[in-house]
Enzyme design. Structure first.
Site, PDB file in Angstrom:
ATOM      1  N   ASP A  64       0.864  -1.195   0.000  1.00 40.33           N
ATOM      2  CA  ASP A  64       0.000   0.000   0.000  1.00 40.33           C
ATOM      3  C   ASP A  64       0.899   1.244   0.000  1.00 40.33           C
ATOM      4  O   ASP A  64       0.846   2.062   0.905  1.00 40.33           O
ATOM      5  CB  ASP A  64      -0.922  -0.032   1.235  1.00 40.33           C
TER       6      ASP A  64
HETATM    7  C1  SPV Z   1      -7.383   1.955   3.165  1.00 38.96           C
HETATM    8  O1  SPV Z   1      -8.253   1.151   3.493  1.00 38.96           O
HETATM    9  O2  SPV Z   1      -6.595   1.753   2.271  1.00 38.96           O
HETATM   10  C2  SPV Z   1      -7.251   3.182   3.924  1.00 38.96           C
HETATM   11  C3  SPV Z   1      -7.607   3.183   5.330  1.00 38.96           C
HETATM   12  O3  SPV Z   1      -6.752   4.122   3.373  1.00 38.96           O
HETATM   13  S1  SPV Z   1      -6.193   2.781   6.159  1.00 38.96           S
HETATM   14  O4  SPV Z   1      -5.732   1.471   5.752  1.00 38.96           O
HETATM   15  O5  SPV Z   1      -6.563   2.816   7.544  1.00 38.96           O
HETATM   16  O6  SPV Z   1      -5.181   3.788   5.880  1.00 38.96           O
HETATM   17 MG    MG Z   2      -5.739   3.675   1.676  1.00 37.13          MG
END
Ligand code: SPV
Ligand code: MG
Length: 544
Positions: A64
């Site tokens: 991510d």
């Molecule tokens: C996601 O679900 O990718 C988000 C929320 O951005 S978090 O993972 O809490 O950043």
């Molecule tokens: Mg996110």
């Protein structure tokens, strides 16, 4: 409706998402990372989706950290909006670059009917909020406001949502910084603000809400403060709650358990009741919808339809038919009716109607339509045929549902050019067997060598003497256009007779032959079929 999205609802997805944000009651949406998970969310009655960068990237085998490209993510979003009716709020990270990249994104999201996008005030490439969060840098407020304005200017759908997320609390800044930032974002045109927090309780977000001007709706993501009741969100003034990653987390655990089990034990034997049956996959894919579609759109299939008479329970089959009708008795593991449907489909016959009577709920093979003969015990096969009257048009194959036959018999019937053709077993295996049979007298005996001769039915009755009988009707006939009409006429005439409930198909054939001695063409076969009553005599047990 499940499975394939067939009809657009009257509201656009952006409008649906806007309605959720503007609803006086707090609403919630759930994460999905592909069309399958999205459809499960929809089936659960949840009104919207969060397309999470965390789970979309994980499902793609990536981090991510802005590793998933815009076009990859757009492809997934497109497959989701094609599948479900509920709107997506897309997690647009930092907007895929500067203001101009964000504008491209917004345009493409609008084209794909995504409800809205949420961007966060971090710098590209961003890192997930729960990973090394203290070291993450925030974008300059002015620059971020410019990006928001650019996004709003680029949207082609007036209801499209641009939500602004502040990561102030995530990076360790205080609530007043979060308020300052989000108020600026609302002024810049954001339709909603998302206040993210990694606190274990709702208190920090609650404090934010107590200071919030109310300029636009507030969204929160209770990944860490998940135990907070919805009432508390409502009272604090949250408009939308996002369950941001739960579908993926649930599926990872389930898949790990299964993979580890199979890896360790080398077998899937003990898992069957812990995993969904394959037919659940077919349901989610709307496999039946394809059959429906084929009926409507595919002309190359056969124009012949089939009517299967499967209402009766069967003589002397009490044990085998305690919990299911005769046609559902498994033959080598496959219900008799399924075998029949497979044969029909193999010949291109897709329009298949089944007349049910005894235990109709237990006779529901996929892809068939149904007629009911609730009076099956009194009215028998003529009542069943009459129940399917509306299906008796054009070219029709009519068969008893408890018959198993070699496919060539169906092919022979289908290749006949006569208005009415029946299949007759010339082996006379009923002689000395003591079993009852629809005995027939034919214009000639079953040939033992090649002949061009066409045979016709002269008589059909159980009472034909051994000497007179040339064979037995196997319970299948095929009618074409005008032949179908003649059959229906004969059926009506027989049904109008006194005590017609005591009569059977023999009476209909008798009528047809009385009117026209050439009416019923015969195709001879030798064995290669059996009915379940006879089969059950041979082998009683669960699977005959
Ligand atoms: C996601 O679900 O990718 C988000 C929320 O951005 S978090 O993972 O809490 O950043
Ligand atoms: Mg996110």
């Amino acid at each position: 409706m499940t499975g394939t999205k067939t009809q657009k609802s009257s509201l656009s997805n952006p409008r649906k998402l806007r309605n959720l944000l503007e609803s006086p009651k707090v609403e919630h949406i759930l994460e999905a990372h592909n069309a399958l998970s999205a459809s499960l969310v929809e089936e659960a009655g949840i009104p919207g989706l969060w397309a999470s960068s965390l789970t979309l990237s994980c499902a793609a085998g990536l981090r991510d950290n802005s590793e998933l490209t815009m076009s990859e993510v757009l492809d997934t979003l497109e497959s989701i909006t094609a599948k479900v009716q509920i709107p997506i709020l897309f997690d647009g990270d930092t907007g895929y670059g500067q203001f101009s990249h964000f504008q491209q994104l917004v345009r493409k999201l609008c084209l794909r009917e995504v409800g809205g996008v949420c961007i966060e005030d971090k710098v590209f490439p961003k890192t997930n909020s729960f990973l090394r969060s203290e070291g993450q840098s925030l974008a300059p407020v002015d620059e971020f406001c410019g990006k928001l304005r650019a996004g709003k200017d680029a949207q082609s759908d007036p209801d499209f949502i641009v939500a602004a997320r502040t990561e102030a609390l995530i990076t360790g800044l205080d609530v007043s910084e979060a308020i300052d930032r989000t108020e600026r974002y609302a002024e810049a045109g954001a339709d909603a603000v998302l206040i993210h927090s990694k606190a274990r309780t709702f208190a920090q977000v609650q404090e934010f809400l107590s200071k919030w001007s109310g300029a636009v709706p507030v969204i929160c993501v209770p990944t860490t403060y998940y135990a907070t009741p919805m009432d508390a969100f409502q009272q604090a003034g949250v408009s939308l709650v996002i369950w941001a990653n739960h579908m993926l987390r649930a599926s990872i655990g389930a898949m790990q358990d299964l993979a580890n089990h199979i890896g360790r034990s080398g077998t899937a034997r003990d898992l069957e009741d812990k995993i969904v049956p394959v037919k659940e996959i077919f349901r989610l894919q709307d496999a039946d919808g394809l059959l429906e579609g084929e009926k409507v759109y595919l002309n190359q299939g056969s124009s012949t339809s089939a009517v299967v008479l499967a209402a009766s329970r069967g003589r002397g089959l009490d044990e085998l038919t305690r919990d299911k009708p005769k046609a559902m008795i498994p033959i080598s593991g496959t219900p008799a009716i399924e075998k029949m449907l497979q044969s029909f489909r193999a010949e291109g016959i897709k329009d298949i109607s089944i007349v049910r009577g005894y235990m109709p709920e237990a006779l529901a093979p996929a892809g068939a339509s149904f007629f009911e003969n609730p009076g099956w015990e009194q009215t028998g096969e003529l009542g069943s045929l009459s129940a399917a009257r509306s299906a008796l048009k054009g070219d029709v194959v009519i068969a008893y549902g408890d018959t198993i036959f070699k496919r060539y018999i169906l092919q022979l019937l289908l290749s006949s050019d006569a208005p009415i053709t029946i299949a007759v077993d010339g082996s006379c295996s009923f002689l000395d067997s003591g079993r009852s049979a629809d005995r027939v007298k034919i214009s000639g005996p079953s040939p033992t060598r090649y002949t061009e001769e066409e045979f016709v039915l002269e008589q059909m009755t159980e009472n034909l003497s051994d000497a007179e009988a040339d064979g037995e009707w196997i319970g299948m006939l095929r009618t074409k256009g005008e032949g179908t009409e003649r059959l229906v006429e004969a059926l009506d005439e027989v049904l109008a007779l006194p005590e017609s409930e005591k009569l059977d198909m023999c009476a209909v054939f008798e009528r047809l032959v009385a009117r026209d001695p050439q009416a019923v063409r015969v195709i001879y076969v030798q064995g290669d079929w059996i009915d379940i009553n006879s089969l059950a005599d041979v082998a009683r047990g669960g699977d005959v």
